[in-house]
Design a protein around this motif. Structure first.
Motif, mmCIF file in Angstrom:
data_model
loop_
_atom_site.group_PDB
_atom_site.id
_atom_site.type_symbol
_atom_site.label_atom_id
_atom_site.label_comp_id
_atom_site.label_asym_id
_atom_site.label_seq_id
_atom_site.Cartn_x
_atom_site.Cartn_y
_atom_site.Cartn_z
ATOM 1 N N VAL A 1 -5.544 -9.263 0.746
ATOM 2 C CA VAL A 1 -5.670 -8.054 0.415
ATOM 3 C C VAL A 1 -4.229 -7.227 0.120
ATOM 4 C CG1 VAL A 1 -5.624 -7.480 3.035
ATOM 5 C CG2 VAL A 1 -6.289 -5.466 1.442
ATOM 6 N N GLU A 2 -4.460 -6.568 -0.857
ATOM 7 C CA GLU A 2 -3.257 -5.797 -1.237
ATOM 8 C C GLU A 2 -3.502 -4.320 -1.392
ATOM 9 O OE1 GLU A 2 -1.827 -7.086 -5.138
ATOM 10 O OE2 GLU A 2 -1.067 -9.002 -4.491
ATOM 11 N N VAL A 3 -2.310 -3.525 -0.738
ATOM 12 C CA VAL A 3 -2.439 -1.979 -0.451
ATOM 13 C C VAL A 3 -1.353 -1.435 -1.258
ATOM 14 C CG1 VAL A 3 -2.590 -0.334 1.099
ATOM 15 C CG2 VAL A 3 -3.894 -2.348 1.588
ATOM 16 N N ASP A 4 -1.542 -0.447 -2.092
ATOM 17 C CA ASP A 4 -0.511 0.395 -2.825
ATOM 18 C C ASP A 4 -0.211 1.668 -2.006
ATOM 19 O OD1 ASP A 4 -0.247 -1.580 -4.688
ATOM 20 O OD2 ASP A 4 -1.539 -0.635 -6.034
ATOM 21 N N ARG A 5 0.789 1.767 -1.261
ATOM 22 C CA ARG A 5 1.149 3.071 -0.591
ATOM 23 C C ARG A 5 2.523 3.223 -0.249
ATOM 24 N NH1 ARG A 5 -3.333 5.183 3.427
ATOM 25 N NH2 ARG A 5 -1.699 6.338 4.305
ATOM 26 N N GLN A 6 3.025 4.533 -0.469
ATOM 27 C CA GLN A 6 4.412 4.983 -0.133
ATOM 28 C C GLN A 6 5.354 4.111 -1.117
ATOM 29 O OE1 GLN A 6 4.783 3.337 3.822
ATOM 30 N NE2 GLN A 6 3.400 4.777 4.750
ATOM 31 N N GLY A 7 4.902 3.899 -2.390
ATOM 32 C CA GLY A 7 5.617 3.307 -3.344
ATOM 33 C C GLY A 7 5.782 1.905 -3.189
ATOM 34 N N VAL A 8 5.108 1.245 -2.400
ATOM 35 C CA VAL A 8 5.160 -0.057 -2.050
ATOM 36 C C VAL A 8 3.839 -0.844 -2.178
ATOM 37 C CG1 VAL A 8 5.932 -2.011 -0.382
ATOM 38 C CG2 VAL A 8 7.307 0.320 -0.755
ATOM 39 N N THR A 9 3.767 -1.896 -2.683
ATOM 40 C CA THR A 9 2.636 -2.936 -2.471
ATOM 41 C C THR A 9 2.602 -3.860 -1.393
ATOM 42 O OG1 THR A 9 2.202 -2.842 -5.025
ATOM 43 C CG2 THR A 9 1.109 -4.560 -3.727
ATOM 44 N N TRP A 10 1.885 -3.702 -0.535
ATOM 45 C CA TRP A 10 1.684 -4.481 0.708
ATOM 46 C C TRP A 10 0.837 -5.737 0.353
ATOM 47 C CZ3 TRP A 10 5.432 -2.736 4.442
ATOM 48 C CH2 TRP A 10 5.905 -1.510 4.262
ATOM 49 N N ALA A 11 1.049 -6.686 1.195
ATOM 50 C CA ALA A 11 0.017 -7.837 1.457
ATOM 51 C C ALA A 11 -0.157 -8.349 2.533
ATOM 52 C CB ALA A 11 0.338 -8.707 0.381
ATOM 53 N N MET A 12 -1.438 -8.951 2.698
ATOM 54 C CA MET A 12 -1.667 -9.689 4.022
ATOM 55 C C MET A 12 -2.953 -10.758 3.447
ATOM 56 S SD MET A 12 -2.468 -8.134 7.609
ATOM 57 C CE MET A 12 -2.081 -8.903 9.242
ATOM 58 N N SER A 13 -2.673 -11.786 4.177
ATOM 59 C CA SER A 13 -3.857 -12.927 3.819
ATOM 60 C C SER A 13 -4.581 -13.498 5.092
ATOM 61 C CB SER A 13 -3.089 -14.305 2.996
ATOM 62 O OG SER A 13 -2.761 -13.738 2.079
ATOM 63 N N PHE A 14 -5.589 -13.821 5.266
ATOM 64 C CA PHE A 14 -6.522 -14.467 6.349
ATOM 65 C C PHE A 14 -6.942 -15.712 5.865
ATOM 66 C CE2 PHE A 14 -6.218 -9.807 6.345
ATOM 67 C CZ PHE A 14 -5.782 -9.400 7.574
ATOM 68 N N HIS A 15 -7.178 -16.486 7.019
ATOM 69 C CA HIS A 15 -7.957 -17.872 6.903
ATOM 70 C C HIS A 15 -9.137 -17.805 8.013
ATOM 71 C CE1 HIS A 15 -8.915 -21.955 6.010
ATOM 72 N NE2 HIS A 15 -8.563 -22.223 7.307
ATOM 73 N N ARG A 16 -10.452 -17.600 7.662
ATOM 74 C CA ARG A 16 -11.410 -17.478 8.474
ATOM 75 C C ARG A 16 -11.185 -16.461 9.585
ATOM 76 N NH1 ARG A 16 -11.807 -23.260 7.403
ATOM 77 N NH2 ARG A 16 -13.728 -23.709 6.011
ATOM 78 N N GLY A 17 -10.602 -15.324 9.253
ATOM 79 C CA GLY A 17 -10.050 -14.200 10.158
ATOM 80 C C GLY A 17 -8.955 -14.157 10.763
ATOM 81 N N THR A 18 -8.076 -15.476 10.650
ATOM 82 C CA THR A 18 -6.773 -15.340 11.153
ATOM 83 C C THR A 18 -5.784 -15.014 10.444
ATOM 84 O OG1 THR A 18 -7.452 -17.352 12.688
ATOM 85 C CG2 THR A 18 -5.024 -17.210 12.399
ATOM 86 N N PRO A 19 -4.910 -14.185 10.744
ATOM 87 C CA PRO A 19 -3.744 -13.661 9.684
ATOM 88 C C PRO A 19 -2.669 -14.801 9.596
ATOM 89 C CG PRO A 19 -3.431 -12.578 11.666
ATOM 90 C CD PRO A 19 -4.948 -13.282 11.821
ATOM 91 N N GLY B 1 5.906 -5.963 -3.807
ATOM 92 C CA GLY B 1 6.035 -5.141 -5.116
ATOM 93 C C GLY B 1 6.270 -3.987 -4.921
ATOM 94 N N LYS B 2 6.655 -2.949 -5.840
ATOM 95 C CA LYS B 2 6.763 -1.736 -6.083
ATOM 96 C C LYS B 2 5.809 -0.906 -6.852
ATOM 97 C CE LYS B 2 11.693 -1.587 -4.686
ATOM 98 N NZ LYS B 2 13.005 -1.265 -5.132
ATOM 99 N N VAL B 3 5.449 0.116 -6.511
ATOM 100 C CA VAL B 3 4.590 1.099 -7.403
ATOM 101 C C VAL B 3 5.054 2.415 -7.722
ATOM 102 C CG1 VAL B 3 2.590 -0.426 -6.984
ATOM 103 C CG2 VAL B 3 3.070 1.593 -5.723
#
Length: 691
Positions: A131-149, A176-178
């Motif tokens: 999942v990637e989220v663009d907020r506050q001028g920044v692109t945040w990212a997080m990944s999960f494997h079968r529910g585990t971050p 990244g930046k946006v």
């Protein structure tokens, strides 16, 4: 099993383990339907953002590696820390059941996601989710494997099998930046093959249908579907400004009796629900809710009913309190109008039935309410009780205003509508009376059936089969090949009437069509009763050539239009006769072996395999041009004997799409059919033409 049973035998599943252990509880099934349900959960989150006024575009991509990606331009999932759990908003949404912004916190007035389990369930049932989220001028990212971050090492390629390192802290990564003000969420996931069946796959057609539907329901929202799984990527986009009025026009296939009417209104009701107070306790609180009702409907000249109901743009295919209120108001209002105009309409003292009112109706019903109560996570039935009365009141009031209108168009349309529903009522009563007097009382009263019917001896409907065969030559062979205990035969002469472009009276006056309806014995059209059908299976047995395919299409058109419950119940089949007979010569006194093939490709593969194994076969290869060329033993072995035959069951996965195809290919309008043939000519494989 041990007879001991104590507390140590109890299992407590924590967090997402419960989802992986019992996925059907959350998504219904683990086949293609469950797979698609997961995708709807992610898409609906993006639609809820658009409903709340944030973002006007959603992009869905089916990747060639089996993953799917959904992107929107909403506010983006919160990335700050949620105080109660100490986790980031992203991790809360994707790892905690019953967590989200749709429990009355003020972020959404009306939404489709209500249970707070959608994104977390998808995460639990995915071998990888990014999942990637663009907020506050920044692109945040997080990944999960079968529910585990954690973090995947994608140096060798992106995929669920990439090396994975768990991260107990679940930290968000800056990737990244946006530009300031740019927000949105992109979710890409790979469904877990440990959970879903190997045959499960994303249906591009279902996705396109759902996207089109959502674009109708949210005017101004643009939805793009990109399917990159084939040799050439296919992109489809939808955006509509007319809303559900355009939706009704799209769904309606018959000629109009009325224009598309828009019925709108609202009502309030009170509901006692648990509310989280400042101390973190759930306190029962009485809240005043507002229900917004929006209906678009029109009546056409046909008798088919097409209704779509939605709650906060979530489809409710099995109805619920809103649909019950809608149908109740229609019946009550039209009954009153017919009673007031009984003398003019020559309606007598008979009363309208619900089916009379719904015949020829195309309607889209939408309600918007905060925190609706659905029956189950799949949200197919609305259970909020007070909505029924509100919808009934809105629809009844709007319809009465329409009937009381003094405008010329309104008066003409309402008069035509009353004539139509009264005509439907009279037809229903007449058909019921006729059926009661004409229906065969027992199996001995067979004298009224067509003389050319070769009936079976069995009276067990579940075991009996009716073969509709092409021509008398095929009938002669089939008589010898059948099992007379449970297999009946009805020959037809060539190509029957195309009922898609013919009136009911023309269909009934056609000897072949009338004979088929009479033999099936369950009526036709709205008066069709599946329980009265005389046979458990109807099998269309035509030659394996172009003419045979055309005859089968004409027969299917008859069943689709006038005996559709037979198809919906899976009781209509197409026989699969072979195209070729290959006699393999065995050495010595060993009897020769007979092989049957059903396509040119299969024949070539069989011949190639025989040549490689140095086995001889008789030449020339026998090519069956029709069923009449087979002898009884060959027909029985390949096409009629239950132990060896192959049948193709005719299904209606999407009756709406099937109806459009039948109207396109068999209807009166020539121009769209010509356009279809011209557009498809480049893709047509000439080798498939049976010469």
């Amino acid at each position: 099993m041990s007879s001991d049973y104590s507390a140590q035998h109890l299992s407590v599943l924590e967090g997402l383990d419960a989802v992986r252990k019992r996925p059907g509880m959350y998504i219904g099934t683990t086949d293609s339907r469950g797979l698609m349900h997961c995708l709807w959960e992610i898409i609906d989150n993006s639609v809820d953002e658009a409903l709340a006024g944030h973002g006007d575009r959603i992009d869905v991509t089916l990747h060639a590696d089996g993953s799917v990606e959904v992107g929107d331009h909403g506010r983006g999932i919160p990335v700050d820390i949620e105080p109660k759990t100490g986790l980031s908003g992203v991790e809360v949404v994707f790892t905690k059941l019953h967590a989200g912004g749709k429990f009355g916190g003020g972020s959404y007035a009306a939404s489709g996601g209500l249970h707070g389990v959608g994104a977390s369930v998808v995460n639990a049932l995915s071998s990888r989710l990014d999942v990637e989220v663009d907020r506050q001028g920044v692109t945040w990212a997080m990944s999960f494997h079968r529910g585990t971050p954690g973090v995947f090492d994608d140096s060798a390629g992106i995929g669920p099998d990439a090396p994975f390192t768990p991260d107990p802290q679940g930290a968000l990564r800056r990737v990244g930046k946006v530009k300031r003000g740019v927000t949105g969420t992109r979710t890409r996931y790979w469904a877990d093959t440990q959970i879903f069946a190997a045959s499960a796959s994303f249906s591009a057609d279902d996705l396109v249908t759902r996207a089109r539907q959502t674009a109708f329901l949210v005017p101004g929202l643009a939805i793009t579907i990109a399917d990159a799984r084939g040799e050439e990527p296919v992109t489809t986009s939808f955006s509509y400004e007319g809303g559900i009025s355009e939706f009704v026009d799209f769904l309606a296939a018959d000629s109009a009796v009325t224009d598309t009417w828009r019925l709108q209104g609202s009502g309030e009701y009170t509901e006692t629900v648990p509310v989280l107070n400042d101390a973190g306790a759930m306190v029962p609180t009485e809240l005043t809710r507002r229900c917004e009702v929006d209906v678009a409907l029109r009546w056409g000249t046909g008798y088919e009913t097409v209704t779509r109901s939605f709650v906060n743009i979530i489809a409710t295919p099995k109805g619920g309190t809103h649909q019950a209120g809608f149908e109740q108001a229609l019946l009550r209002t039209l009954r009153q109008q017919v009673e007031q105009n009984a003398r003019k309409l020559k309606a007598g003292t008979d009363k309208l039935d619900k089916d009379d009112v719904l015949a020829g109706l195309t309607a889209v019903l939408t309600v918007r309410i905060p925190e609706p109560q659905f029956e189950g996570q799949t949200k197919e039935v609305l259970g909020t009780g007070p909505v029924r009365a509100i919808v009934a009141n809105v629809v009844s009031t709007a319809l009465k205003e329409r009937f009381a209108s003094t405008k010329r168009d309104d008066k003409a349309q309402t008069a035509q509508l009353l004539e139509k529903v009264v005509s439907e009522m009279k037809s229903r009563i007449s058909a019921r009376t006729h059926k009661e007097t004409q229906r065969r009382k027992n199996a001995l009263e067979s004298s009224s059936l067509p003389a050319k019917l070769v009936d079976c001896r069995s009276t067990d409907v579940a075991q009996s089969e009716l073969f509709i065969v092409e021509g008398d030559s095929a009938l002669g062979t089939a008589k010898l090949a059948r099992d007379s205990t449970y297999q009946a035969l009805l020959p037809i002469r060539g190509k029957i009437l195309n009922v898609q472009k013919s009136s009911v009276s023309d269909m009934l006056s056609n000897a072949e069509c009338a004979a088929i309806i009479q033999v099936v014995g369950a009526g036709s059209g709205r008066s069709f009763e599946l329980e009265a059908a005389r046979y458990g299976k109807v099998i269309l047995m035509s030659d394996a050539d172009v003419d045979g395919a055309h005859i089968r299409t004409l027969l299917l058109t008859l069943f689709f239009r006038y005996m559709r419950p037979m198809i919906e119940d899976g009781r209509v089949y197409a026989a699969v006769p072979p195209l070729h007979r290959v006699v393999v010569i065995n050495p010595g006194s060993k009897p020769n072996e007979t092989l049957y093939t059903y396509s040119e490709t299969e024949l070539q593969n069989v011949l190639t395999a025989l040549t490689k194994s140095k086995r001889r076969y008789q030449e020339p290869i026998q090519r069956y041009k029709g069923l009449g060329e087979m002898d009884a033993d060959q027909l029985a072995e390949t096409t009629m004997d239950r132990a060896h035959r192959t049948l193709r069951r005719v299904r209606i996965e999407d009756a709406e799409a099937a109806g459009r195809v039948f109207e396109l290919l068999m209807g009166n309008d020539v121009a769209p059919r010509k356009e279809f043939i011209v557009d498809g000519s480049d893709r047509f494989n000439r080798a498939r033409i049976d010469v």
